[in-house]
Design an enzyme around this catalytic site. Structure first.
Site, PDB file in Angstrom:
ATOM      1  N   SER A 113      -9.941   0.715   7.224  1.00  0.00           N
ATOM      2  CA  SER A 113      -9.328   0.744   5.894  1.00  0.00           C
ATOM      3  C   SER A 113      -8.884  -0.595   5.332  1.00  0.00           C
ATOM      4  O   SER A 113      -8.485  -0.674   4.184  1.00  0.00           O
ATOM      5  CB  SER A 113      -8.134   1.708   5.893  1.00  0.00           C
ATOM      6  OG  SER A 113      -8.584   3.030   5.986  1.00  0.00           O
ATOM      7  N   SER A 162      -9.164   2.985   3.143  1.00  0.00           N
ATOM      8  CA  SER A 162      -8.223   3.590   2.221  1.00  0.00           C
ATOM      9  C   SER A 162      -7.380   2.585   1.425  1.00  0.00           C
ATOM     10  O   SER A 162      -6.662   2.957   0.497  1.00  0.00           O
ATOM     11  CB  SER A 162      -7.280   4.517   2.991  1.00  0.00           C
ATOM     12  OG  SER A 162      -6.525   3.800   3.962  1.00  0.00           O
ATOM     13  N   LYS A 180       0.846  -1.191   0.000  1.00  0.00           N
ATOM     14  CA  LYS A 180       0.000   0.000   0.000  1.00  0.00           C
ATOM     15  C   LYS A 180       0.886   1.246   0.000  1.00  0.00           C
ATOM     16  O   LYS A 180       1.932   1.278   0.665  1.00  0.00           O
ATOM     17  CB  LYS A 180      -0.902  -0.018   1.233  1.00  0.00           C
ATOM     18  CG  LYS A 180      -1.897   1.132   1.331  1.00  0.00           C
ATOM     19  CD  LYS A 180      -2.766   0.953   2.569  1.00  0.00           C
ATOM     20  CE  LYS A 180      -3.733   2.102   2.752  1.00  0.00           C
ATOM     21  NZ  LYS A 180      -4.590   1.928   3.955  1.00  0.00           N
TER      22      LYS A 180
END
Length: 480
Positions: free
Chosen positions: A180, A156, A78
C-alpha cells in the site's frame, strides 16, 4: 494561484524546511500555499478527505512549533489507524465516518511526525480498512489519478500518493500491509519505501508483528531518508525491532553503493499475466543499473513461484480484517453487521469466521517458512531483487468497484494487479518503488527494488544513484 503556492509546489520537503530554517518563509506561509493548492486541485482528485486547516494554522503560527528536521513543512496523514488526539479517523469506513469519534491520543508515529516539526493539515483517502490497492471507499468516494482521472491512484495509500504527485504537499504519510506504499507510488509516479518490519513502530494501536508498516510517499529519495531518520525506532512494548542503522539514512543519499549484484525478475513468477509495459520498465531499469556499474542477471527466489502463497497471505489478511471489524464495533459500542462494511471486506470477515485457530496457526507457520526461504536468497549473496512494482499499468477505477453479487471480485482483481508486493510484507524485508518509467500513454510505471532484511541503507544508496542519473522530478501531471 501564483505567489508562494507556485514557487513551492514542486519543491521537496527538505528544501521547504531549509527556507523556514533560514527565515525566508514562515511555517504559516508554507501552510497557506499548501492549502491553496489543495483547494484548487482536490475538487478534481478527491485526495484529501478530512481537512484540519484551522487547526493547522494555529500549529504553524505557534512559536513553540518543534524545531525538528522538517519544521514548518505541511503534511497529511493517511485516514487509516493514524490516531491524532482531538481529531477524527474513519479508516475509510462509512459507519466510523458517520460516528465521527474524536481520538484522545496520538499514535507513536504521529507524535514523531509532530516532533519532526511537520504541520499536519488533514487526512488522505484510502480504501476501506486498507484492503484494496485503490482509494475509492464508499465512505468518501474515489480518488483520481493525477495522470489520468479515470485511473486508480493505487492504494491503499492512494490519496497520499495523488496529493504528493499533484504537488499539494511534498510528502505524506502512507502505510503498507500488502503493497500500500509501493502500489500508489508506482501508479502516481512518486517514491515509495516500505521499511523493514520493526523499523518504524505501529504502536500503540496496531500489533507490530502484523503485515503492515508505516512511513510515507515522497517525490525525492532524500525526503524519504530524512523522514525515516526522524521517526525510526521502536515504541514502548514493541518486540519486533529492526537493527539500528550504522549511520543516518540521509548519509546514504550521497554514499557510493558500490558494485551490487542484482537479480532481475521480468516474468510473472507464477506464470500469470504480466503487462508488456511493466516488463519494459523492469528491463529498462536493469539497463540503468548496468550502466551504473552493477551486475544484473536474470535470477530470483524460486519460492516466489509457490502457487499457495496467495492463500497463505489471504488467511492472515482475512483474519486481520475480522479483527479490524471488531475494532469498529468497539468504537461504535455495538456489534458490526454487513451493513457497516463494504461487501468485499465483509466477505473477508466471513472467511475469517470459518477459519479455526489451527488454520490460522498453520498459515502463520507456512508464512514463517516462506519468510526464511525468501530471505535465504539474499543470504546466498544477492544484494537486490529488481521487479516491476505492479503487473499492469494503473487500472481504470471501474476495475475495483464493489459488486454485492460477487463480493470477492475486487480482491481477486487486486491479486492479479499487485502480484509483486505482498511477498515482502510476509518476509518483512524493505522494498522501494521508484518512478523510472512512463508508458506510451504517459502513465507512470514503477519498478521495485527489494533488499535484505534491515538493509534500507542499500535501497536508499542505489535509489539515490538512480535518481541522480535518471531524474524524474521534471515529470509533473497537468492538474490545476
Amino acid at each position: 494561484m501564483g505567489g508562494l503556492g507556485d514557487e513551492t509546489r514542486w519543491m521537496d520537503a527538505t528544501d521547504q524546511a531549509t527556507l523556514v530554517a533560514k527565515g525566508e518563509v514562515t511555517p504559516r506561509e508554507l501552510l497557506e500555499a499548501a492549502i491553496q493548492r489543495i483547494e484548487r486541485s482536490n475538487p478534481s482528485l478527491n485526495a484529501v478527505v478530512i481537512e484540519w486547516f484551522d487547526h493547522a494554522r494555529s500549529v504553524a503560527a505557534d512559536k513553540n512549533l518543534p524545531d525538528g528536521p522538517f519544521r514548518g513543512v505541511p503534511f497529511l496523514l493517511k485516514d487509516l489507524y493514524t490516531s491524532f488526539a482531538g481529531q477524527t479517523l474513519s479508516n475509510g469506513n462509512v459507519a466510523l465516518k458517520e460516528a465521527a469519534k474524536i481520538d484522545t491520543v496520538d499514535t507513536t508515529l504521529v507524535a514523531r511526525f509532530k516532533a519532526a516539526g511537520l504541520v499536519i493539515a488533514g487526512r488522505t483517502n484510502t480504501s476501506e480498512l486498507g484492503s484494496l490497492p485503490t482509494a475509492q471507499p464508499v465512505a468518501w468516494g474515489a480518488t483520481h489519478n493525477p495522470w489520468a482521472l479515470d485511473r486508480t491512484p493505487g492504494g491503499s495509500s492512494g490519496g497520499a500518493a495523488a496529493a504528493v504527485a499533484a504537488g499539494m504537499v511534498p510528502f505524506a504519510n502512507a502505510s503498507d500491509g500488502g503493497g500500500s506504499i509501493r502500489i500508489p507510488a508506482s501508479c502516481c509516479g512518486v517514491v515509495g519505501l516500505k521499511p523493514s518490519q520493526g523499523r518504524t513502530t505501529t504502536g500503540p494501536v496496531r500489533a507490530e508483528a502484523g503485515l503492515g508498516v508505516e512511513l510515507c510517499v515522497s517525490r525525492t529519495v532524500r525526503d524519504t531518508a530524512g523522514l525515516l531518520d526522524a521517526v525510526r525506532g521502536p515504541g514502548v512494548g514493541d518486540t519486533v525491532i529492526a537493527p539500528p542503522p550504522e549511520r543516518p539514512y540521509l548519509d546514504e543519499v550521497v554514499a557510493d553503493p558500490g558494485r551490487l549484484r542484482v537479480g532481475l525478475l521480468d516474468v510473472h513468477p507464477r506464470g500469470d499475466f504480466l503487462h508488456s509495459d511493466c516488463i519494459a520498465a523492469a528491463r529498462a531499469a536493469a539497463s540503468m543499473l548496468e550502466g551504473l556499474g552493477h551486475i544484473v542477471e536474470p535470477a530470483w527466489p524460486k519460492c516466489l513461484a509457490d502457487a499457495t502463497l496467495v492463500y497463505k497471505f489471504m488467511a492472515l489478511w482475512a483474519t486481520q480484517m475480522a479483527v479490524a471489524a471488531r475494532g469498529i464495533g468497539e468504537k461504535l459500542g455495538r456489534e458490526v453487521t454487513a451493513n457497516d462494511m463494504e461487501p468485499v471486506n465483509w466477505a473477508l470477515v466471513e472467511q475469517a469466521r470459518r477459519l479455526t485457530a489451527v488454520d490460522y496457526a498453520a498459515a502463520q507457520e507456512a508464512c514463517w517458512a516462506f519468510r526464511r526461504a525468501l530471505q535465504q536468497w539474499w543470504a546466498d549473496g544477492w544484494d537486490l531483487l529488481l521487479t516491476p512494482t505492479l503487473a499492469e499499468p494503473p487500472l481504470p477505477l471501474t476495475e475495483f468497484e464493489n459488486d454485492p453479487e460477487h463480493p470477492t471480485a475486487p480482491q481477486r482483481r487486486a491479486g492479479r494487479f499487485a502480484a509483486f508486493t505482498p511477498a515482502f510484507n510476509l518476509s518483512g524485508q524493505p522494498a522501494i518503488s521508484l518512478p523510472l518509467h512512463r508508458n506510451a500513454e504517459g502513465l507512470p510505471i514503477g519498478i521495485q527494488l527489494a533488499a535484505a532484511y534491515g538493509r534500507e541503507d542499500v535501497l536508499i544508496r542505489v535509489a539515490s544513484q538512480l535518481e541522480s542519473a535518471h531524474p524524474w522530478s521534471s515529470h509533473q501531471p497537468s492538474v490545476p
